[in-house]
Design an enzyme around this catalytic site. Structure first.
Site: not given
Lengths: 279, 119
Positions: A12, A59, A193, A240
């Site tokens: 995303h 976020h 990441h 995530e």
């Protein structure tokens, strides 16, 4: 009863939404990534799901640190997107759902999950980028979305095993819903990441591919990692993976993978895509 | 009791860090709105004071020192919004934190993925 007809995993990353707005999907940097989506869009067009349960993390659009749920579920007829501060275009409202979502809430609490129940939340790129990817031209209004938000920002975060169990509880709730709705489940974000610290930029493509293998054949193996393990192996935002595990939990039994793609890097991330169907 | 794993180059954003960084993160959260971004740009120091940032946080904001902001409790989610105000993307921020230029940082990313198979 309502039925889960498939599960989709997708990145995303905001840059994806920005690339779509700029119409640069066919450029050398992007084409290997976007080429993964036409088969999934065709499957969606063919199957016409009524409802999408979307596991995502906020976020810092709706859920600031002042009141940050560990798990949250939306039960609203509509969700707005808004300015996130760094330039991704705001997309038109997302259609919600108020029957299956309340049923899921009732079943979750009955089964000892206690999510925050939201009747008015803004949804950020964690949810809107996947929707835009599945329905180019923002043609997603026909699809009723149930957002399920998982804290991936501030420790303590829910454990991978707990996210998987949450998914299983939601999967069972869908199965017990009196209706004939077709439901698709999205696990968004990931894979490896890290945006922060001197270690920023780590990507672990081997681990990402292993996660995609295990998600199909042995998801419980992935639930044995702690969030600290995931941070070490896949970077601080590698947690995530929890949204993917929740998606996989929803699918309850065995699945078969009908489509997969992996490209790294996309932005700072290993970008994986899968389409899983129940066996 | 959960153990705390130390991972090089990684600040675990947990309760103590979130406590330390609350005012800083609250300020950066306002960068979701154009009014917040504009008011900050007009007088950065005054905007920091309005939110009660510590001297160390304020100095790190004024110096655009991303690593110092993280040590002072900044969450990357809100620091990303700060970076957006400065016109920086996540590769720029990656470079700033790792002592690389943006191009070097992109090459590092690539070396772990597509660049690997391309030789």
């Amino acid at each position: 009863m309502a039925k889960i007809i498939g599960g989709i995993t997708t990145s995303h990353i905001p840059a994806i939404g920005i690339a779509m707005d700029r119409g640069i999907e066919d450029t050398p940097y992007w084409k290997d990534f976007f080429s993964a989506y036409p088969p999934i869009r065709e499957w969606l067009a063919e199957q016409q799901p009524d409802i999408a349960i979307v596991f995502y993390n906020d976020h810092g659009l709706e859920m600031f640190l002042d009141k940050k749920p560990t798990f949250a579920i939306g039960c609203a007829p509509q969700y707005e997107n808004a300015d996130e501060g760094w330039g991704i275009a705001t997309i038109p409202p997302v259609t919600g759902e108020t029957e299956l979502s309340w049923h899921i809430v009732n079943e979750l609490i009955e089964n000892d999950f206690d999510p925050t129940v939201c009747q008015d939340i803004k949804v950020d790129h964690g949810l809107t980028v996947p929707l835009s990817l599945m329905y180019p031209g923002r043609k997603y209004q026909h699809l009723k979305v149930i957002p399920v938000c998982i804290n991936c920002e501030r420790h303590p975060m829910p454990k991978p095993s707990r996210c998987y169990a949450l998914g299983q509880a939601i999967g069972r709730a869908v199965e017990s819903f009196a209706g004939d709705q077709k439901v698709v489940v999205f696990g968004t974000g990931g894979l490896s990441h890290q945006l922060d610290g001197e270690r920023a930029g780590i990507i672990n493509a081997d681990f990402d591919n292993e996660c995609m293998d295990k998600l199909v054949s042995d998801p419980e193996a992935l639930t044995r990692y702690s969030n600290d393990d995931l941070t070490e192996i896949a970077g601080a935002q590698g947690v995530e993976l929890n949204m993917w595990l929740a998606m996989r939990g929803c699918m309850l039994g065995k699945v078969r993978e009908v489509h997969r793609n992996y490209v790294a890097p996309i932005s700072n991330t290993g970008a994986g895509t899968q389409l899983l169907l129940p066996e | 009791m959960t153990e705390k794993k130390e991972i090089w180059g990684t600040i675990k954003f947990d309760g103590p860090m979130a406590t330390k960084g609350f005012a800083l993160n609250k300020m950066c959260y306002t960068f979701n709105n154009a009014e917040g971004r504009e008011e900050f740009k007009k007088d950065e120091a005054a905007y920091c004071d309005k939110f009660g940032l510590t001297p160390a946080q304020k100095e790190a904001v004024l110096k655009r020192d991303i690593l110092a902001l993280e040590r002072e409790g900044g969450s990357i989610y809100y620091l990303a919004k700060f970076a957006g105000v400065l016109g920086l993307n996540v590769q720029d921020v990656g470079g700033l934190q790792t002592g690389r230029t943006t191009e070097e940082f992109k090459a590092y990313l690539d070396s772990q993925g597509r660049g690997k198979s391309n030789g």
